[in-house]
Scaffold this active site. Sequence first.
Site, PDB file in Angstrom:
ATOM      1  CG  ASN A  88      -9.711  13.656 -16.162  1.00 15.40           C
ATOM      2  OD1 ASN A  88      -9.333  14.741 -15.751  1.00 15.40           O
ATOM      3  ND2 ASN A  88     -10.045  13.452 -17.448  1.00 15.40           N
TER       4      ASN A  88
ATOM      5  CG  ASP B 255      -7.385   8.139 -23.494  1.00 18.86           C
ATOM      6  OD1 ASP B 255      -7.170   9.158 -24.158  1.00 18.86           O
ATOM      7  OD2 ASP B 255      -6.568   7.654 -22.687  1.00 18.86           O
TER       8      ASP B 255
ATOM      9  CG  ASP C 107      -5.161  11.875 -29.808  1.00 20.05           C
ATOM     10  OD1 ASP C 107      -4.877  13.090 -29.780  1.00 20.05           O
ATOM     11  OD2 ASP C 107      -4.529  11.016 -29.155  1.00 20.05           O
TER      12      ASP C 107
ATOM     13  CE  LYS D 149       0.879   9.185 -23.675  1.00 19.65           C
ATOM     14  NZ  LYS D 149       0.400   9.529 -22.362  1.00 19.65           N
TER      15      LYS D 149
HETATM   16  N1  CTP Z   1      -5.216  14.245 -26.049  1.00 13.96           N
HETATM   17  C1  CTP Z   1      -6.141  14.714 -26.952  1.00 13.96           C
HETATM   18  N2  CTP Z   1      -7.239  13.978 -27.249  1.00 13.96           N
HETATM   19  C2  CTP Z   1      -7.419  12.767 -26.683  1.00 13.96           C
HETATM   20  C3  CTP Z   1      -6.471  12.268 -25.762  1.00 13.96           C
HETATM   21  C4  CTP Z   1      -5.385  13.030 -25.463  1.00 13.96           C
HETATM   22  O1  CTP Z   1      -5.963  15.821 -27.466  1.00 13.96           O
HETATM   23  N3  CTP Z   1      -8.505  12.074 -26.990  1.00 13.96           N
HETATM   24  C5  CTP Z   1      -4.018  15.037 -25.766  1.00 13.96           C
HETATM   25  C6  CTP Z   1      -3.945  15.595 -24.383  1.00 13.96           C
HETATM   26  O2  CTP Z   1      -4.518  16.887 -24.312  1.00 13.96           O
HETATM   27  C7  CTP Z   1      -2.446  15.636 -24.145  1.00 13.96           C
HETATM   28  C8  CTP Z   1      -1.918  14.462 -24.924  1.00 13.96           C
HETATM   29  O3  CTP Z   1      -2.917  14.191 -25.907  1.00 13.96           O
HETATM   30  O4  CTP Z   1      -1.859  16.787 -24.709  1.00 13.96           O
HETATM   31  C9  CTP Z   1      -1.599  13.225 -24.138  1.00 13.96           C
HETATM   32  O5  CTP Z   1      -2.712  12.715 -23.542  1.00 13.96           O
HETATM   33  P1  CTP Z   1      -2.682  11.314 -22.744  1.00 13.96           P
HETATM   34  O6  CTP Z   1      -4.064  11.038 -22.288  1.00 13.96           O
HETATM   35  O7  CTP Z   1      -1.635  11.354 -21.728  1.00 13.96           O
HETATM   36  O8  CTP Z   1      -2.247  10.345 -23.871  1.00 13.96           O
HETATM   37  P2  CTP Z   1      -3.005   9.192 -24.512  1.00 13.96           P
HETATM   38  O9  CTP Z   1      -2.772   9.275 -25.968  1.00 13.96           O
HETATM   39  O10 CTP Z   1      -4.417   9.198 -24.085  1.00 13.96           O
HETATM   40  O11 CTP Z   1      -2.248   7.942 -23.979  1.00 13.96           O
HETATM   41  P3  CTP Z   1      -2.519   7.039 -22.695  1.00 13.96           P
HETATM   42  O12 CTP Z   1      -3.768   7.533 -22.017  1.00 13.96           O
HETATM   43  O13 CTP Z   1      -2.624   5.711 -23.279  1.00 13.96           O
HETATM   44  O14 CTP Z   1      -1.300   7.237 -21.846  1.00 13.96           O
END
Ligand code: CTP
Length: 401
Positions: A207, A276, A303, A334
């Site tokens: 990304n 993700d 996560d 979140k």
């Molecule tokens: N994060 C993480 N590990 C993951 C995904 C996210 O630690 N596998 C953490 C990111 O570093 C950030 C927060 O979670 O602090 C939010 O990440 P985001 O990608 O925006 O949230 P998601 O849970 O992935 O939700 P979505 O992509 O569905 O919006």
Amino acid sequence: MTLNGRRILLGVTGGIAAYKTPELVRRLREAGADVRVVMSAGAEAFITPLTLQAVSGHRVRTHLLDAEAEAGMGHIELARWADQVLIAPATAQVIARLAHGFADDLLSTLVLATEAGVWIAPAMNRVMWDARAVRENCRVLEARGMHVLGPGVGDQACGEQGAGRMLEPDEIVGQLRGREPVLAGLRFVVTAGPTHEPIDPVRFLGNRSSGRMGFAVAEALAEAGARVDLVAGPVRLATPPGVERFDVATAEEMLSAVSARIDHADGFVGVAAVADYRPASLAGDKIKKSGQPLTLQLVENPDILATVARRRPKPFVVGFAAETRDLESAARGKLKAKGADLIAANRVGQNRGFDTEDNTLEVFGADCHWSLGNRSKRDLARELVAIIAERMQPKEHRNQQ
Ligand code: CTP
């Protein structure tokens, strides 16, 4: 560090926060400084020179072309006398004048004529503070080596807030003494940058995260005295001073690097844009085109933030959320779902957020909300760290939860 024997030239300009300057002078003198005051014409609408003369013990100067005052200590002499120049409150007007090098009143002339370091404590309405002209003028001053103190984001009472308040006299004195190590003795783990999830030996899913925000957070935590382990995805950035860095590529590598360091951490800030999903399998050889549509099967990554937040004792956990819409509800969702203490959310898309110099942040706690307007990622990081320091409960208390 004390201000013992430090010669401070205080410039007071015309903002309502000028009423706090007698207290500021007293605090500076209590810390050992010798203070001389210069007031702009606007400042005199809020406070009299007599008041500041009484608390500083020196005659206050208000005009550049004042024959009598020049016969005492001329303005060039005054500029040389100072070890440090402090402008508090600094209005949008004086910030603009300094940015453009004006020399048509005493204070702006002194700033041009001094070799001492210059500190400014802005005070203005939050919309003015966010105005592009003010932001750009501040950036110019910082690029010239001046130090911008604050402004404060309010008293952190719950509810919406914005920056613009002049720092309290005690905070200003603390900053002149050197950055307050508000997180001294605490350990933090920070993640930053993107992750790269390999598809085959030459391709990956990634990304547009540049890592700049995460690196700025790590730097601001270290400046505040914390010991910082920075787990960085693939980025081209220099390691901030005082920060220990570990480079990783994938989400799984990031999780194991974090797990190896989180045991003794008091806080975790997940700024990384973790993928993700990752390809279910890694092709051993480069995938060739076949003339047919190609389907990649993806499996979910762990996560990292939620994993850290489940630990007991739980470190103070701060997450970031990059959203294209419904910022507040997504961020609050979140906060709950991941068990974070704070979520710092920003809007991305349309050239916002990723891979840009400036940013805005909305910081949400279970019962709190701060709006940090458009400013450099470095300034945002410092403000976020101030919020973290304020919200972190004493360690003993946290460990009982
Ligand atoms: N994060 C993480 N590990 C993951 C995904 C996210 O630690 N596998 C953490 C990111 O570093 C950030 C927060 O979670 O602090 C939010 O990440 P985001 O990608 O925006 O949230 P998601 O849970 O992935 O939700 P979505 O992509 O569905 O919006």
